[in-house]
Design a protein around this motif. Sequence first.
Motif, short mmCIF file in Angstrom:
data_model
loop_
_atom_site.label_atom_id
_atom_site.label_comp_id
_atom_site.label_asym_id
_atom_site.label_seq_id
_atom_site.Cartn_x
_atom_site.Cartn_y
_atom_site.Cartn_z
N ALA A 30 54.71 -102.34 135.94
CA ALA A 30 55.93 -101.69 136.42
C ALA A 30 56.65 -102.69 137.32
O ALA A 30 56.06 -103.67 137.77
N ARG A 68 54.65 -102.09 145.52
CA ARG A 68 55.41 -101.03 144.88
C ARG A 68 56.06 -100.22 146.01
O ARG A 68 55.37 -99.60 146.82
N ILE A 73 59.62 -97.32 142.69
CA ILE A 73 59.00 -96.18 142.02
C ILE A 73 60.07 -95.26 141.45
O ILE A 73 59.94 -94.75 140.32
N ARG A 74 61.16 -95.03 142.20
CA ARG A 74 62.26 -94.22 141.66
C ARG A 74 62.90 -94.90 140.46
O ARG A 74 63.34 -94.25 139.52
N SER A 76 61.35 -96.89 138.25
CA SER A 76 60.47 -96.85 137.08
C SER A 76 59.11 -96.33 137.50
O SER A 76 58.46 -96.92 138.37
N ASP A 77 58.68 -95.23 136.90
CA ASP A 77 57.38 -94.65 137.20
C ASP A 77 56.64 -94.34 135.89
O ASP A 77 56.83 -93.29 135.29
N GLY A 79 53.59 -93.63 135.44
CA GLY A 79 52.48 -92.68 135.57
C GLY A 79 51.12 -93.28 135.30
O GLY A 79 50.23 -92.62 134.77
N ASP A 113 47.30 -95.86 142.34
CA ASP A 113 48.20 -94.97 141.62
C ASP A 113 49.57 -95.64 141.64
O ASP A 113 50.20 -95.75 142.70
N VAL A 114 50.02 -96.13 140.49
CA VAL A 114 51.28 -96.88 140.42
C VAL A 114 52.48 -96.03 140.82
O VAL A 114 53.55 -96.55 141.13
N SER A 115 52.30 -94.71 140.86
CA SER A 115 53.38 -93.82 141.26
C SER A 115 53.53 -93.70 142.76
O SER A 115 54.40 -92.96 143.25
N ARG A 116 52.70 -94.42 143.52
CA ARG A 116 52.72 -94.33 144.97
C ARG A 116 52.84 -95.73 145.57
O ARG A 116 52.39 -96.72 144.96
#
Length: 331
Positions: A30, A68, A73-74, A76-77, A79, A113-116
């Motif tokens: 990401a 990140r 994150i906004r 590209s996320d 998941g 967690d790539v979303s965080r």
Amino acid sequence: MLTEAEFRTDALAPSDRFAGWQQCMTDVVAPMEITSPYADDFWADHRLLRIEDTWLWPTRLHASRYRRTPRLIRQSDPGLLHMTLVRPGSGTVLVEHGGPHSAVGPYDLYVLDVSRPCDVGTDDEPIVGVGVDFPRSLLPLPMSTSLDDVLGRRLSGRHGFGALFSQFVTHLVDQSDSYGPADGPRLHRILLDLAAGLLASGLDRDTALSPETRTRNLVLTIRSFIGGNLHDPGLTPAAVAAAHHISTRHLHRLFRQEDTTVAALIRDRRLERARRDLADPALAHTPLHTIAARCGFGAPAHFSRVFRAAHGMSPSDYRHVRLREGAEPAR
């Protein structure tokens, strides 16, 4: 063969190498902020292997840091959960993921967690490791399971599920050409089950695993235990069951789906090790009784009898044939 691609900065002009690496990481994982004291002449050696919907990427690269941020994150996320096994030759990787910094050295692991938001890397030492990325939705744990207590922590790669996961990942990246497309689904299931077992053990929540995943992980653990104790002549189904706190009946029931019995597995693994030792030129002068003992056969006569029944020749004849042929040791 597993699907594979390669990225090497030495294929680029020095002025383009760092930007090329940034783009590679964006494509593989990401978008992230990457900094390095070696950005003017960066080097990275990176392979990308795909098994179903999971990516493995063994990598060696210059010291660098990866962030990140909420903005990225906004933007590209995907998941993803990201796991890294730090390998020998690497510096200590500092990991910050919503809690205190962790220092993760060779043979250990960390999970992101790539979303965080996260901040990972080294400031002055190379990084050598294997990244594993897969959608969080594929993990065989309930989606309600909180991973907060394991994210960013140093997880041992030397014991328990950490050792199993590390050994399996290392084998996959080192022996990727040993597998064909038909092997992908089974390899993928094993990889995800071991990842789930590692996370559940880190959370001390084995009950979060499905019964099927617990069963498969127990079988993998038992296979690993057998492989590590072949030298012990007391390695029997009863001893294996006792070591894993289950009944012998339950042990046999587990292996009904494995197309073998526990006793046959022990015998076959011992014979496999004996064949490897007998074919090894470095062990050409090692007495047969020493090889027999190292492989867990209690008496040379028993070893010779079992070996001849399996291969139609004595151990000494097998050694003579293999060494005469100049065969390499089986791996």
